[in-house]
Motif scaffolding. Sequence first.
Motif, PDB file in Angstrom:
ATOM      1  N   GLY A  30     -44.622  34.535  -7.537  1.00  0.00           N
ATOM      2  CA  GLY A  30     -43.667  33.773  -8.331  1.00  0.00           C
ATOM      3  C   GLY A  30     -44.326  32.569  -8.996  1.00  0.00           C
ATOM      4  N   LEU A  31     -43.739  32.146 -10.105  1.00  0.00           N
ATOM      5  CA  LEU A  31     -44.213  30.974 -10.844  1.00  0.00           C
ATOM      6  C   LEU A  31     -43.180  29.859 -10.752  1.00  0.00           C
ATOM      7  N   LEU A  89     -61.271  31.948  -6.431  1.00  0.00           N
ATOM      8  CA  LEU A  89     -60.057  31.222  -6.786  1.00  0.00           C
ATOM      9  C   LEU A  89     -58.903  31.835  -6.000  1.00  0.00           C
ATOM     10  N   ILE A  90     -58.156  30.978  -5.295  1.00  0.00           N
ATOM     11  CA  ILE A  90     -57.062  31.439  -4.431  1.00  0.00           C
ATOM     12  C   ILE A  90     -55.735  31.038  -5.060  1.00  0.00           C
ATOM     13  N   ILE A 101     -54.216  39.044 -11.762  1.00  0.00           N
ATOM     14  CA  ILE A 101     -53.471  37.829 -12.095  1.00  0.00           C
ATOM     15  C   ILE A 101     -52.004  38.160 -12.329  1.00  0.00           C
ATOM     16  N   ASP A 102     -51.748  39.196 -13.108  1.00  0.00           N
ATOM     17  CA  ASP A 102     -50.370  39.609 -13.385  1.00  0.00           C
ATOM     18  C   ASP A 102     -49.653  40.007 -12.094  1.00  0.00           C
ATOM     19  N   GLU A 103     -50.328  40.769 -11.246  1.00  0.00           N
ATOM     20  CA  GLU A 103     -49.720  41.205  -9.989  1.00  0.00           C
ATOM     21  C   GLU A 103     -49.462  40.021  -9.064  1.00  0.00           C
ATOM     22  N   ALA A 104     -50.402  39.061  -9.030  1.00  0.00           N
ATOM     23  CA  ALA A 104     -50.226  37.896  -8.161  1.00  0.00           C
ATOM     24  C   ALA A 104     -49.048  37.051  -8.623  1.00  0.00           C
ATOM     25  N   ALA A 105     -48.919  36.863  -9.945  1.00  0.00           N
ATOM     26  CA  ALA A 105     -47.804  36.074 -10.469  1.00  0.00           C
ATOM     27  C   ALA A 105     -46.468  36.742 -10.144  1.00  0.00           C
ATOM     28  N   LEU A 139     -53.095  35.120  -2.490  1.00  0.00           N
ATOM     29  CA  LEU A 139     -53.813  36.256  -3.045  1.00  0.00           C
ATOM     30  C   LEU A 139     -55.072  35.748  -3.744  1.00  0.00           C
ATOM     31  N   THR A 140     -56.097  36.600  -3.786  1.00  0.00           N
ATOM     32  CA  THR A 140     -57.352  36.247  -4.439  1.00  0.00           C
ATOM     33  C   THR A 140     -57.609  37.238  -5.573  1.00  0.00           C
ATOM     34  N   PRO A 141     -57.336  36.845  -6.818  1.00  0.00           N
ATOM     35  CA  PRO A 141     -57.479  37.782  -7.943  1.00  0.00           C
ATOM     36  C   PRO A 141     -58.943  38.000  -8.318  1.00  0.00           C
ATOM     37  N   GLU A 142     -59.237  39.208  -8.779  1.00  0.00           N
ATOM     38  CA  GLU A 142     -60.584  39.522  -9.255  1.00  0.00           C
ATOM     39  C   GLU A 142     -60.586  40.012 -10.705  1.00  0.00           C
TER      40      GLU A 142
END
Length: 329
Positions: free
Chosen positions: A70-71, A118-119, A62-66, A54-57
């Motif tokens: 997963g972390l 940032l990917i 960021i929250d959705e990508a995490a 995912l490429t956050p903007e």
Amino acid sequence: MDDAGAIFVAEHADGLAPHFVFPRQDPGVPRGVADKARLLEACHRYGVPCPPSLTPESDADIDEAAAALGLPLIAKWARPWRLRPGMRSTTLVPTLGELHRLFAATRDRDPGGDAGPLILQRRIPPAGGDWFFQGYFDENGDCLFGGTGRKHLAHPPQACHTVAGEWVASPELERHAVRIVRLLGCRGLVDLDFRFDAGAGVHHLLDFNPRIGAQFRLFTDGNGLDLARVLHLHQSGRPVPDARPAPGRNLLVENHYLARSARRPRHERPPRPAQPPRPLREALRPLRETLRPLREADEFAWYAGDDLPPFLAMGRRSALRAVERLRTR
């Protein structure tokens, strides 16, 4: 040669050709594979396995990508050759807080977006291991020389450059890599990184460098042939002899290996044998464990008995960095 150099040569080939000899190819290919955002698009287009990305903007992204990936997860820049000094191209991010801090720092330090976007990628479990392929492809897309290796240690861990690598024969991975190179149209020297997903049984493509790899000397065959020599032979119009593969060769990057060993967690170290305690022997045991791979390596990144200046320069630079770290602490 780095990614920027490979891109420059391909995109200025007509002007360079009267003065230099180099593999010719579609001028847009090196940029297309070195740019990680474009590489992901190509992987999706051709069905090449790669980690979900995912490429956050925004901070909300960021929250959705995490949540989705997963972390811990992997954060990498699309165009690492455009990074400013002090910025790391690939980072293993363990927590949401660190991910937010990294995203904020990248916006502050790269306001023009030269190295972006940032990917964020899902971290494939490392149990299957990190693998790589290096090869030389002629104008017809035929691989004249190549090999597959396994990355035993990396710097930083699980994220980047090979520190300890081994030539491991993997016909399946080699066929997979050759197919990818042909699909993407690259010619000349290539260096591909993979992580094997043991659960899915597939090698995920992590990176594609349209150039010679830093650990190319690992793939030195029984006749002393390596990728640089293959490039020279082919580009000078001479035949490339049949390879005599030498699986089992080991390569070590001395400075990063010693630094990695010094920080190695105790739980990663081999268990102590059951024997009567010997104080001196036990005191020297960590040193012996550290030196054993140095004694067994077939190839070093820096040391060569007939050409010591690079090794001495690396030692001096490493010592200065160590002193500087102590001063800052």
